[in-house]
Write a protein that holds these residues in place. Structure first.
Motif, short mmCIF file in Angstrom:
data_model
loop_
_atom_site.label_atom_id
_atom_site.label_comp_id
_atom_site.label_asym_id
_atom_site.label_seq_id
_atom_site.Cartn_x
_atom_site.Cartn_y
_atom_site.Cartn_z
N ASP A 273 59.17 12.06 44.44
CA ASP A 273 59.22 11.36 43.17
C ASP A 273 60.67 11.21 42.70
N ARG A 274 61.48 12.26 42.94
CA ARG A 274 62.88 12.18 42.54
C ARG A 274 63.63 11.13 43.35
N ARG B 62 62.74 7.83 41.94
CA ARG B 62 63.40 7.65 40.65
C ARG B 62 64.88 7.30 40.84
N GLU B 63 65.55 8.07 41.71
CA GLU B 63 66.96 7.79 41.98
C GLU B 63 67.13 6.40 42.59
N LEU C 111 69.97 12.49 35.33
CA LEU C 111 69.22 12.95 36.50
C LEU C 111 69.39 14.45 36.73
N GLU D 61 60.87 18.04 39.79
CA GLU D 61 59.70 17.24 40.12
C GLU D 61 59.56 17.19 41.63
#
Length: 258
Positions: free
Chosen positions: A221-222, A225-226, A211, A217
């Motif tokens: 979105d991050r 994702r996380e 990561l 980004e």
């Protein structure tokens, strides 16, 4: 393989050490190949949790061996993969945390490789310089993008345009390195830091490193994702061990995970 790179494994830590002190650890093609092989193998070994890159006492690396370099000038991305490119890719793609231990001179790639390590520690006598323009060459190894992102464009230009020399204190102040450590006991201090990582959950460490190294980004979105990775980790045996250890008031044992 070359005997100018010493490879040693102990307690979950692989150490790759430049061992050409008589030439200030100037790196040859054979040395690049050996470093790449050491990193590639470490990446596949569940018993190796951390990689340390180090030099000799008083000298990290004087950069490329110019005679070796001139015999076979590398063309990165030009087709056949030269040893230096194989090393660059192996370091960039290593999923295990990589710690650099810099004692003394770090010239050219001796500095730019640090930009691809996860943690960098140096002694008081460390000296960093990237004299590419001074040698009528262009910056290398992504340094023209990564270094300005760390220290700012103007400050990066000191190194990449002027070939400035930074001592350890300035390198620490500009966030090129994590910390300056005493010369006496330096290797042991770096190894203690490496050992801290070996005690952590390897899957979680791998995910965190991935990561951190992703390109920027959109923050939403991050977060998503996380969140997905966080949910995956909640279902792992590593997490179960962490929670069980917390409930039992003991240190978690992640040694069985790889």
């Amino acid at each position: 393989m070359t005997d100018l790179i010493c490879v040693s494994d102990a307690n979950g830590v692989r150490t790759l050490r430049f061992d050409r002190a008589d030439k200030k650890n100037a790196i040859t093609r054979a040395m690049y190949s050996a470093m790449a092989e050491g990193l590639e193998e470490a990446n596949t070994r569940s018993d190796i949790r951390v990689v340390v890159i180090a030099g000799s006492e008083g000298c990290f690396s004087a950069g490329n061996d110019l005679m070796d370099f001139m015999e076979a000038p590398p063309h990165i991305g030009g087709g056949e993969t030269p040893p230096v490119e194989r090393f660059m890719m192996a370091l960039m793609m290593c999923e295990k945390p990589v710690i650099a231990a810099v004692d003394g001179l770090a010239v050219g790639i001796g500095t730019t490789l640090l930009l691809h390590c996860d943690l960098v520690y140096a002694t008081e006598r460390a000296l960093f310089t990237t004299p590419f323009v001074n040698l009528a060459l262009a910056p290398e190894y992504g340094s023209s993008q990564i270094l300005p992102g760390i220290v700012g464009r103007a400050v990066a230009s000191e190194m990449l345009l002027l070939g400035a020399k930074w001592d350890a204190k300035k390198a620490e102040a500009k966030n090129l390195i994590n910390a300056v450590l005493p010369t006496e006991g330096f290797d042991a201090a770096v190894m203690e830091i490496a050992q801290q990582i070996t005690q952590l959950a390897p899957g979680a460490v791998k995910t965190a490193k991935m990561l951190i190294n992703l390109p920027p980004e959109d923050i939403k979105d991050r977060i998503v994702r996380e969140g997905g990775l966080f949910a995956e980790q909640l279902r792992t045996d590593e997490f179960k061990e962490a929670v069980t250890a917390f409930m039992e008031r003991r240190t978690p044992d992640f040694s069985k995970f790889g």
